[in-house]
Structure formats: structure tokens, C-alpha cells
Design an enzyme around this catalytic site. Structure first.
Site, PDB file in Angstrom:
ATOM      1  N   ASP A 265       0.844  -1.197   0.000  1.00  0.00           N
ATOM      2  CA  ASP A 265       0.000   0.000   0.000  1.00  0.00           C
ATOM      3  C   ASP A 265       0.887   1.258   0.000  1.00  0.00           C
ATOM      4  OD1 ASP A 265      -2.504  -1.643   0.632  1.00  0.00           O
ATOM      5  OD2 ASP A 265      -1.184  -2.118   2.300  1.00  0.00           O
TER       6      ASP A 265
ATOM      7  N   HIS B   3      -4.441  -3.423   6.481  1.00  0.00           N
ATOM      8  CA  HIS B   3      -4.275  -3.693   5.048  1.00  0.00           C
ATOM      9  C   HIS B   3      -5.643  -4.120   4.520  1.00  0.00           C
ATOM     10  CE1 HIS B   3      -2.836  -4.990   1.213  1.00  0.00           C
ATOM     11  NE2 HIS B   3      -3.222  -6.239   1.423  1.00  0.00           N
TER      12      HIS B   3
HETATM   13  P1  NAD Z   1      -1.736 -18.549  -4.065  1.00  0.00           P
HETATM   14  O1  NAD Z   1      -3.057 -19.222  -3.898  1.00  0.00           O
HETATM   15  O2  NAD Z   1      -1.153 -18.423  -5.419  1.00  0.00           O
HETATM   16  O3  NAD Z   1      -0.655 -19.255  -3.140  1.00  0.00           O
HETATM   17  C1  NAD Z   1      -0.890 -19.544  -1.814  1.00  0.00           C
HETATM   18  C2  NAD Z   1      -0.099 -20.794  -1.487  1.00  0.00           C
HETATM   19  O4  NAD Z   1      -0.209 -21.028  -0.090  1.00  0.00           O
HETATM   20  C3  NAD Z   1      -0.598 -22.049  -2.197  1.00  0.00           C
HETATM   21  O5  NAD Z   1       0.483 -22.701  -2.852  1.00  0.00           O
HETATM   22  C4  NAD Z   1      -1.150 -22.892  -1.055  1.00  0.00           C
HETATM   23  O6  NAD Z   1      -1.032 -24.288  -1.280  1.00  0.00           O
HETATM   24  C5  NAD Z   1      -0.279 -22.422   0.100  1.00  0.00           C
HETATM   25  N1  NAD Z   1      -0.799 -22.735   1.425  1.00  0.00           N
HETATM   26  C6  NAD Z   1      -2.081 -22.816   1.842  1.00  0.00           C
HETATM   27  N2  NAD Z   1      -2.140 -23.199   3.132  1.00  0.00           N
HETATM   28  C7  NAD Z   1      -0.861 -23.336   3.553  1.00  0.00           C
HETATM   29  C8  NAD Z   1      -0.264 -23.708   4.777  1.00  0.00           C
HETATM   30  N3  NAD Z   1      -1.001 -24.019   5.848  1.00  0.00           N
HETATM   31  N4  NAD Z   1       1.081 -23.758   4.846  1.00  0.00           N
HETATM   32  C9  NAD Z   1       1.844 -23.461   3.784  1.00  0.00           C
HETATM   33  N5  NAD Z   1       1.333 -23.119   2.584  1.00  0.00           N
HETATM   34  C10 NAD Z   1      -0.005 -23.049   2.461  1.00  0.00           C
HETATM   35  O7  NAD Z   1      -1.897 -17.104  -3.372  1.00  0.00           O
HETATM   36  P2  NAD Z   1      -0.949 -15.834  -3.511  1.00  0.00           P
HETATM   37  O8  NAD Z   1      -1.436 -14.999  -4.636  1.00  0.00           O
HETATM   38  O9  NAD Z   1       0.465 -16.254  -3.478  1.00  0.00           O
HETATM   39  O10 NAD Z   1      -1.349 -15.041  -2.177  1.00  0.00           O
HETATM   40  C11 NAD Z   1      -1.016 -15.546  -0.902  1.00  0.00           C
HETATM   41  C12 NAD Z   1      -1.651 -14.694   0.184  1.00  0.00           C
HETATM   42  O11 NAD Z   1      -1.111 -13.366   0.170  1.00  0.00           O
HETATM   43  C13 NAD Z   1      -3.167 -14.498   0.022  1.00  0.00           C
HETATM   44  O12 NAD Z   1      -3.802 -14.570   1.298  1.00  0.00           O
HETATM   45  C14 NAD Z   1      -3.277 -13.091  -0.540  1.00  0.00           C
HETATM   46  O13 NAD Z   1      -4.536 -12.522  -0.280  1.00  0.00           O
HETATM   47  C15 NAD Z   1      -2.172 -12.416   0.231  1.00  0.00           C
HETATM   48  N6  NAD Z   1      -1.676 -11.140  -0.301  1.00  0.00           N
HETATM   49  C16 NAD Z   1      -1.365 -10.164   0.606  1.00  0.00           C
HETATM   50  C17 NAD Z   1      -0.853  -8.954   0.187  1.00  0.00           C
HETATM   51  C18 NAD Z   1      -0.519  -7.844   1.167  1.00  0.00           C
HETATM   52  O14 NAD Z   1      -0.256  -6.710   0.705  1.00  0.00           O
HETATM   53  N7  NAD Z   1      -0.468  -8.065   2.477  1.00  0.00           N
HETATM   54  C19 NAD Z   1      -0.669  -8.727  -1.191  1.00  0.00           C
HETATM   55  C20 NAD Z   1      -0.981  -9.748  -2.099  1.00  0.00           C
HETATM   56  C21 NAD Z   1      -1.492 -10.946  -1.635  1.00  0.00           C
HETATM   57  C1  LMR Z   2      -3.473  -6.652  -2.446  1.00  0.00           C
HETATM   58  O1  LMR Z   2      -3.538  -5.628  -1.770  1.00  0.00           O
HETATM   59  O2  LMR Z   2      -3.246  -6.624  -3.669  1.00  0.00           O
HETATM   60  C2  LMR Z   2      -3.622  -7.997  -1.769  1.00  0.00           C
HETATM   61  O3  LMR Z   2      -3.934  -7.859  -0.423  1.00  0.00           O
HETATM   62  C3  LMR Z   2      -4.571  -8.893  -2.461  1.00  0.00           C
HETATM   63  C4  LMR Z   2      -6.003  -8.459  -2.253  1.00  0.00           C
HETATM   64  O4  LMR Z   2      -6.819  -9.298  -1.872  1.00  0.00           O
HETATM   65  O5  LMR Z   2      -6.301  -7.291  -2.488  1.00  0.00           O
END
Ligand code: NAD
Ligand code: LMR
Length: 337
Positions: free
Chosen positions: A159, A187
Site C-alpha cells: 500500500d 491492510h
Molecule cells: P496462491 O493461492 O497463489 O498461493 C498460496 C499458497 O499457499 C498455495 O500454494 C497454497 O497451497 C499455500 N498454502 C495454503 N495453506 C498453507 C499452509 N497451511 N502452509 C503453507 N502453505 C499453504 O496465493 P498468492 O497470490 O500467493 O497469495 C497468498 C496470500 O497473500 C493471500 O492470502 C493473498 O490474499 C495475500 N496477499 C497479501 C498482500 C498484502 O499486501 N499483504 C498482497 C498480495 C497478496
Molecule cells: C493486495 O492488496 O493486492 C492484496 O492484499 C490482495 C487483495 O486481496 O487485495
């Protein structure tokens, strides 16, 4: 020098694929610091994870002294120095991040316990998996007594980076000319992106962002909503949540925790509140922080003036975080993990 032991959870996922190369190639911890990467995912993803390990080996990176794929928490958390907790379900179109709470909070309860049992007490943790602030709160709670709460953080750097980019675009400068935006709170779409204390270098002079942009209505309107809603817009366009920018932001966050912030600059990081700015103690709340690279300790920037507009926005995001915390605690009590 013994390699830093760095864990990435969810390493078979989208963010995982973008993040591991930056950790392995020296971008995060420096070209002189060897790294041992531990990649955790669920057993169903073991083959994908192995493919990621093979690719990392094929990158022939001098800083990567070891890489292993694991599907069990005990092996994953053993003696780690840094943990990137990414693994969790992402939201899909039409969802808010807090809709993931029930599904994801169990993961962070279990990983909090694993941190307490197997990790070094000095481990530093960034939670990326959503809802990130509340997941970090839960992980910290279950690691308490072993890993101090101040070693837990949640990612609002994405962000922060989005806010820098929006100010730069509007002010007609490059992003490197903007500093000291602030993300306050969660967030989520209640976060408060704040340009009031930001500075812009324009025409060789440093001026405040409000002067550089010359459009107060923008900075108190579209700027805020664009940053708040950016994650949702990316999902609408890509049909997947942001991954490249999220991985880059997580690396920025840990890079600055490891090396410290630049003089005169702060970054946004969700950390346990110590009561600063009236935020209830213990909530994982995004604040402006500075970091001392020698001690690797963060400090919340004190004494920033907040007008009524800012106070009202901060109250909204605080209330949401308190509600999420209460829902998460209830979900943890009900979960058998
Ligand atoms: P994704 O679905 O591509 O990958 C997630 C991975 O986590 C998968 O491979 C899944 O098998 C694995 N997983 C699930 N449970 C697990 C566990 N208990 N232990 C280990 N691995 C496990 O998702 P992504 O796009 O990589 O996003 C991951 C997370 O990050 C999501 O919750 C998404 O919303 C979040 N995210 C946060 C931000 C932020 O700014 N804070 C930004 C983008 C995404
Ligand atoms: C983001 O900010 O891009 C991530 O947290 C993914 C989402 O769910 O918005």
C-alpha cells in the site's frame, strides 16, 4: 558467515514464485550474505515446490547456499532467522480480505505455535497472507513467551508503494522523488493512505507533497480511494491477486528491517501498537516506522500532527481491526488446531 535461514510459506503459489528469486539472489539481504531457503507448502503442492527448488538451483546464484522443500511445519520453522508467511487463501472478485479470516486464521494459529516451538527467539516475521494484520496478531499470540510480539509484522508496504506511485504520477515526478507517505491501520479498504507528511523533490527542491501536487481534493479523495481499492482492481483485471508487486513489497519490508531505513525517511509497517496515537495496545496496526540497521529494531515515528480528517479515518480502521481481532480470537477458540 553462517547462511541466514529464511522460510517462505506458500512457496508453490503466485507470490512465492516471484519472491524466492529476490531472496536467493541477494536483493533482500545483500550480495555478501549467504542464504539457506526453506520452502513450505501443503503436501498436495509437493511437486510444484520441487519444481521451484530445481529452478532456483538452475539460477546458479552464489548467495544461495542451500534450498529445501518441506511440507511439515516442524522442518519448516526449525532455527529460522526470518519468516515470510505468505501461504494462505487469496480473495477472489467481490470478497473483502476479512472474508478470508475463518479460513486463514487457523493457519496462523498453527504457525504461531510452530514458531514458538522450533524457531530462533530472534526470528523476524512478516505476514503477507490475508487478512494480514489479524493473521499476524494471531501468530504473535500463539508464539508468545518464546518469540516477542515486536518480532511480528504484517505487510502494508505494498500500500505504501502504491501511495508513492500515485503521488509521483500526480506530481509529475518519478517515484524515487517521493518519500514519507504513510499507511495507517489495516491492510484493507479502511486503511488511511496519508500524504500530509510526505515530501517530493521537484525541480531540485524538496517540498511537501500537498504543494507539489497542488490539488488537496485529490489527496483527500481519489488518492486515498485508489490506494485503498488497488488490490481489488488488480483482482478484477488479472483475475488473480497482485503477486509481482506483493513479492517486491515484502522484499522491501524485510530489506529495510535487516539494513535499516534511510536517514530522514520512514516506511509503513504494521506492528504491535504500543498505544502510540491512541491505538489500542497490541493491535497490529500500520504506522510510520524508522528502523536502526544495527539493532534491527523498529520505532514508531512520534509527534506527527493529525487533523480531524486524519483522526476520523484512523478511528474507522482501528474499529475494523478491533472487530477482526475479536472474530479471529473466537475462530481460534473454536478451531481444534
Ligand atoms: P496462491 O493461492 O497463489 O498461493 C498460496 C499458497 O499457499 C498455495 O500454494 C497454497 O497451497 C499455500 N498454502 C495454503 N495453506 C498453507 C499452509 N497451511 N502452509 C503453507 N502453505 C499453504 O496465493 P498468492 O497470490 O500467493 O497469495 C497468498 C496470500 O497473500 C493471500 O492470502 C493473498 O490474499 C495475500 N496477499 C497479501 C498482500 C498484502 O499486501 N499483504 C498482497 C498480495 C497478496
Ligand atoms: C493486495 O492488496 O493486492 C492484496 O492484499 C490482495 C487483495 O486481496 O487485495
Amino acid at each position: 558467515m553462517a547462511p541466514l535461514r529464511v522460510l517462505v510459506t506458500g512457496a508453490a503459489g503466485q507470490i512465492g514464485y516471484s519472491i524466492v528469486i529476490r531472496i536467493a539472489d541477494g536483493t533482500v539481504f545483500g550480495k555478501d550474505t549467504p542464504v539457506h531457503l526453506v520452502l513450505l507448502d501443503i503436501p498436495q503442492c509437493a511437486n510444484v515446490l520441487e519444481g521451484v527448488v530445481f529452478e532456483l538451483q538452475d539460477c546458479a546464484l552464489p548467495t544461495l547456499h542451500g534450498v529445501e522443500a518441506v511440507t511439515e511445519e516442524k522442518a519448516a520453522f526449525k532455527d529460522i532467522d526470518y519468516a515470510f508467511l505468505v501461504g494462505a487463501m487469496p480473495r477472489r472478485e467481490g470478497m473483502e480480505r476479512k472474508d478470508l479470516l475463518a479460513a486463514n486464521v487457523r493457519i496462523f494459529k498453527s504457525q504461531g505455535k510452530a514458531l514458538a516451538e522450533y524457531a530462533k527467539p530472534s526470528t523476524k516475521v512478516i505476514v503477507v497472507g490475508n487478512p494480514a494484520n489479524t493473521n499476524a496478531f494471531i501468530a504473535a499470540k500463539y508464539a508468545a513467551g518464546k518469540v516477542p510480539a515486536r518480532n511480528f509484522s504484517a505487510m502494508t508496504r505494498l500500500d505504501h508503494n502504491r501511495a508513492l506511485a500515485q503521488v509521483a504520477l500526480k506530481a509529475g515526478v518519478t517515484v524515487g522523488d517521493v518519500k514519507n507517505v504513510i499507511i495507517w491501520g489495516n491492510h484493507s479498504s479502511t486503511q488511511f493512505p496519508d500524504a500530509r507528511h510526505a515530501q517530493v523533490t521537484k525541480g531540485g527542491n524538496s517540498v511537501d507533497a500537498y504543494t507539489a501536487v497542488g490539488d488537496d481534493a485529490f489527496l483527500q479523495g481519489d488518492f486515498i480511494s485508489t490506494v485503498q481499492k488497488r488490490g481489488g482492481v488488480i483482482i478484477e483485471k488479472r483475475k488473480l491477486s497482485s503477486a509481482m508487486s506483493a513479492a517486491k513489497a515484502a522484499c522491501d519490508h524485510i530489506h529495510d528491517w535487516h539494513f535499516g531505513t534511510q536517514p530522514g525517511q520512514h516506511v509503513s509497517m504494521a506492528v504491535p501498537s504500543d498505544g502510540s496515537y491512541g491505538i489500542p495496545e497490541g493491535l497490529i496496526f500500520s504506522f510510520p516506522v524508522t528502523i536502526d540497521g544495527n539493532t534491527k529494531e523498529w520505532k514508531i515515528v512520534q509527534g506527527l500532527s493529525l487533523d480531524d480528517f486524519a483522526k476520523q479515518k484512523i478511528a474507522v480502521t482501528t474499529k475494523e481491526l478491533e472487530e477482526e481481532r475479536d472474530d479471529a480470537l473466537k475462530a481460534c477458540d473454536e478451531s481444534s488446531i
